[in-house]
Write an enzyme that holds these catalytic residues in place. Structure first.
Site, PDB file in Angstrom:
ATOM      1  N   LYS A  52       0.834  -1.207   0.000  1.00  0.00           N
ATOM      2  CA  LYS A  52       0.000   0.000   0.000  1.00  0.00           C
ATOM      3  C   LYS A  52       0.867   1.254   0.000  1.00  0.00           C
ATOM      4  CE  LYS A  52      -3.742  -2.556   2.114  1.00  0.00           C
ATOM      5  NZ  LYS A  52      -4.436  -3.032   3.309  1.00  0.00           N
ATOM      6  N   GLN A  96      -4.747  -1.876   9.559  1.00  0.00           N
ATOM      7  CA  GLN A  96      -4.599  -3.195   8.933  1.00  0.00           C
ATOM      8  C   GLN A  96      -5.137  -4.285   9.860  1.00  0.00           C
ATOM      9  OE1 GLN A  96      -3.383  -3.769   5.721  1.00  0.00           O
ATOM     10  NE2 GLN A  96      -4.065  -5.859   6.089  1.00  0.00           N
ATOM     11  N   ASP A 119     -11.039   2.282   3.750  1.00  0.00           N
ATOM     12  CA  ASP A 119     -11.255   0.833   3.610  1.00  0.00           C
ATOM     13  C   ASP A 119     -12.741   0.532   3.416  1.00  0.00           C
ATOM     14  OD1 ASP A 119      -9.070  -0.811   3.473  1.00  0.00           O
ATOM     15  OD2 ASP A 119      -8.777  -0.948   5.643  1.00  0.00           O
TER      16      ASP A 119
END
Ligand code: NAP
Length: 291
Positions: A52, A96, A119
């Site tokens: 990322k 994460q 997200d």
């Protein structure tokens, strides 16, 4: 049979994003900025976050990595989330997953400002997506829909079967595929589905997201079907330096000859998932979702 090239499509989208970023910056604005919180040292999570950060650099985004050890407390993590929510120099951030067991993932997700939830896991974004409002859509379903659009695959009135009903893939994808812009007739299959072989064999569009390597065999696929393989299971391999390789949920050699379109693993859905996070971050920077 057309092999859907997720890698090339993701490359094209990154180029488009970079062009937009260059325009934003040339007007004197700061570059879009994404932060990632990583807790602990899980190999998979380390790799995903590293990708990322690399992707951000490629499109001209600023990125910030925030690391904690496994023993970070829930309070410390929630305090950092609050700090990032309030940071005007930051457009979006991700935490994460998975998190260590002593931390409630749901609590952390719900603490993220929906305007920065790139997200797309916050219930506000999920709810907005369900009723068709602009929303940050989670990366994998968004990437799959983008692939279907870019390959101009006919979806209207088609029978779409999704195997898997997780909150990050199957369930949001089922909502997107039934939306008015896509118009598929959607069946969501899961571990309690009866006669799964027959259900799959009736699909015009079959999306496998169950995490069971090579589960979908040739006899489960209709001639001319579109097959999207989301599965990525690490299996041991002597063929690679790392000692493992990624296997999809589809028995590719048996299924591919029957398909009109199919995604490979790797190189299908995976690169699209990565690029969707960039798309969401750009949207966050442009403030187009929540006006
Ligand atoms: P998950 O949370 O484990 O959910 C799996 C789903 O599949 C569940 O709904 C489960 O049913 C269903 N299932 C499992 N075995 C089944 C069977 N034998 N028959 C029918 N249904 C079955 O998995 P996930 O997070 O959605 O991920 C699915 C796969 O996609 C994994 O391989 C994952 O690594 C991969 N993935 C790839 C990407 C990418 O970017 N390429 C992104 C995300 C995930 P129940 O609900 O009844 O248990």
């Amino acid at each position: 049979m057309i092999i859907i090239d997720g890698k090339q499509t993701a490359f094209d989208i990154k180029k488009e994003i970079k062009e937009e970023v260059d325009k934003i910056v040339s007007k004197g604005n700061r570059a879009p900025h994404l932060a990632a919180i990583l807790v602990g040292h899980d190999g998979g999570s380390e790799t995903y976050v590293a990708h990322k950060i690399k992707d951000c650099a490629e499109v001209g985004f600023k990125s910030t990595m925030i690391r904690y050890e496994d023993d970070v407390t829930e309070e410390e993590l929630l305090a950092k989330v609050a700090e990032l929510n309030a940071d005007d120099e930051l457009d979006g951030f991700i935490v994460q997953l998975p998190l260590p067991k002593h931390i409630s993932e749901q609590k952390v997700i719900e603490a993220i400002d929906p305007k920065k939830d790139v997200d797309g896991f916050h219930p506000v974004n999920v709810g907005r997506m369900v009723i068709g409002l602009p929303a940050f859509v989670s990366a994998t379903p968004d990437g799959i829909v983008e692939l279907i659009r870019r390959y101009k695959i006919e979806t209207s009135g088609k029978n779409c079967v999704i195997v898997g009903r997780s909150n990050i893939v199957g369930r949001p994808l089922s909502i997107l595929m039934s939306q008015k812009s896509i118009n598929a007739t959607v069946t969501v299959a899961h571990s309690r589905t009866k006669d799964l072989e027959k259900v799959c064999a009736e699909a015009d569009i079959l999306i496998a997201a169950l995490g069971s390597p090579e589960f979908i065999k040739g006899n489960m696929v209709k001639e001319g079907a579109v097959v999207i393989d989301v599965g990525t299971t690490r299996v041991e391999s002597t063929e690679t330096k790392s000692g493992f390789k990624l296997k999809g949920d589809v028995k590719y050699d048996e299924v591919a000859p029957k398909c009109s379109f199919i995604t490979p693993v790797p190189g299908g859905v995976g690169p699209m998932t990565r690029v969707s996070l960039l798309k969401n971050t750009l949207l966050a920077a442009k403030k187009t979702i929540f006006k």
